[in-house]
Every structure is written in structure tokens, then in C-alpha cells.
Design a protein around this motif. Structure first.
Motif, short mmCIF file in Angstrom:
data_model
loop_
_atom_site.label_atom_id
_atom_site.label_comp_id
_atom_site.label_asym_id
_atom_site.label_seq_id
_atom_site.Cartn_x
_atom_site.Cartn_y
_atom_site.Cartn_z
N ARG A 283 24.82 37.89 37.05
CA ARG A 283 24.00 37.76 38.26
C ARG A 283 24.16 39.01 39.14
O ARG A 283 23.19 39.55 39.65
N ARG A 284 25.41 39.46 39.30
CA ARG A 284 25.66 40.68 40.09
C ARG A 284 25.03 41.90 39.43
O ARG A 284 24.45 42.75 40.10
N THR B 125 28.46 31.03 30.34
CA THR B 125 29.10 30.54 31.56
C THR B 125 30.21 31.48 32.04
O THR B 125 30.37 31.68 33.23
N SER C 206 21.28 41.81 39.90
CA SER C 206 20.97 42.19 41.28
C SER C 206 21.03 43.71 41.45
O SER C 206 20.18 44.31 42.11
N LYS D 9 28.50 34.36 33.83
CA LYS D 9 27.35 34.00 34.66
C LYS D 9 27.31 34.78 35.97
O LYS D 9 26.30 35.39 36.31
N ASP D 10 28.41 34.79 36.72
CA ASP D 10 28.45 35.50 38.01
C ASP D 10 28.33 37.01 37.82
O ASP D 10 27.63 37.69 38.57
#
Length: 185
Positions: free
Chosen positions: A72-73, A65, A76, A68-69
Motif C-alpha cells: 500500500r505504501r 497479507t 502510494s 499488504k501495508d
């Protein structure tokens, strides 16, 4: 020519050994295929057999957690096959890594994977988090202190006004003050 190659190879090995960074490479599916430097301790990959089935985004349950961001970046960026610098990811044994990488292409410009570095930034990361927490706590204490000072200022002003009223009424005669602090004439 062989002596020069041996010298350069030794030189590169020395730089890797002395560097605070670990070197890595992935295949086109982002699976680690090469590691040098302190990669086994920082990322936890074992390259004794030459390959690893561990993915660049392997993470522990406790850190999922928190990152997490960022993950994700990073995913990508990897999917878009762009270079990246200083992405924070979890490493082995609750370590925090800063990784940087650049896409690799073959002579026909086909994507082959990534090559990059990983640095252990755990101490700096944790120090920053502790400093941020202390700053937040200090701001809360400061806000509370400002509120108390403002409240005390209002009370002092009320008592100063009452004292002024008492002084003015003393010119008029007898003054009585009730238990509530009100002036009774």
C-alpha cells in the motif's frame, strides 16, 4: 567512437553481471518493460520477447497479507511518482526483494515510468524474523522467570518470618507448628 561505445556497453554489462542487484524499468502503468542482471531468477520476469505483462506489485497468495501495508505504501509512492528505496516485496519462489526506483520523465517532463534495482534479501529478512521471534520468546521466558523469582522471594520471606517467630516463641516455652505451617502456642 564506436569502439568507446562498445567498451562502455561491455563495461556496463560486466557491472550488471557482477552486481548483486537486478536492474528493471517500467512503463507509465508500472508494467515491467526491461530487465537486466539476475531479474529472471529474483523477480521471475522473462524478457526474452522484450516485454512483460507482469506488474511491479505481482505477489503470491501466501505473501499478500504479510506485505499488504508495504504494498500500500509502495503503491502510494508510485502514484505520487516519488522515488523510493528499499521497499520489501515478494518475489518468485518465496523470495523477498528489496526494490528501489526513481521516476522517469521525458524531455517534456511527462512521466514515463520507473527505473530501478531489485536485490534478493530473503536470507537477511528471514534471519531478522527468526531473531525477532527468538527475542520475543526470550522476553516471555525472562518475564516468567522474573515472576517465579518474585513468587519464590515472597515464599522465602514468609518462611523466614515464620522461623523468626518460632525463634522468638522458643524463648517463651513450648512451640507447636500446625500442618498449615502456623505457630500454635
Amino acid at each position: 567512437k564506436n569502439l568507446k561505445l562498445n567498451y562502455v556497453t561491455g563495461q556496463l554489462g560486466d557491472f550488471i553481471y557482477l552486481s548483486s542487484e537486478a536492474l528493471w524499468e517500467t512503463d507509465k502503468d508500472h508494467v515491467f518493460v526491461y530487465g537486466a542482471g539476475d531479474i529472471e531468477n529474483t523477480i521471475g520476469l522473462c524478457f526474452k520477447d522484450g516485454l512483460s505483462d507482469q506488474h511491479i506489485l505481482t505477489k503470491t497468495k501466501t505473501q499478500k497479507t504479510e506485505f499488504k501495508d508495504a504494498n500500500r505504501r509502495l503503491w502510494s509512492t508510485l502514484t505520487a511518482r516519488r522515488p523510493f528505496k528499499d521497499f520489501l516485496i515478494p518475489g518468485q519462489n518465496d523470495r523477498i526483494l528489496s526494490i528501489s526506483g526513481s521516476p522517469l520523465c521525458d524531455h517534456e517532463d511527462r512521466f514515463c515510468g520507473y527505473r530501478g534495482t531489485a536485490r534478493d534479501v530473503t536470507d537477511a529478512y528471514r534471519t531478522k524474523r527468526m531473531a525477532d521471534k527468538a527475542r520475543t520468546e526470550l522476553e516471555a521466558v525472562n518475564h516468567d522467570l522474573k515472576s517465579r523469582v518474585a513468587e519464590r522471594t515472597v515464599n522465602l520471606q514468609r518462611h523466614t518470618d515464620l522461623l523468626d517467630e518460632v525463634m522468638m516463641s522458643m524463648n517463651e516455652g513450648l512451640v507447636l507448628i500446625s500442618k498449615d505451617g502456623e505457630i500454635e502456642l
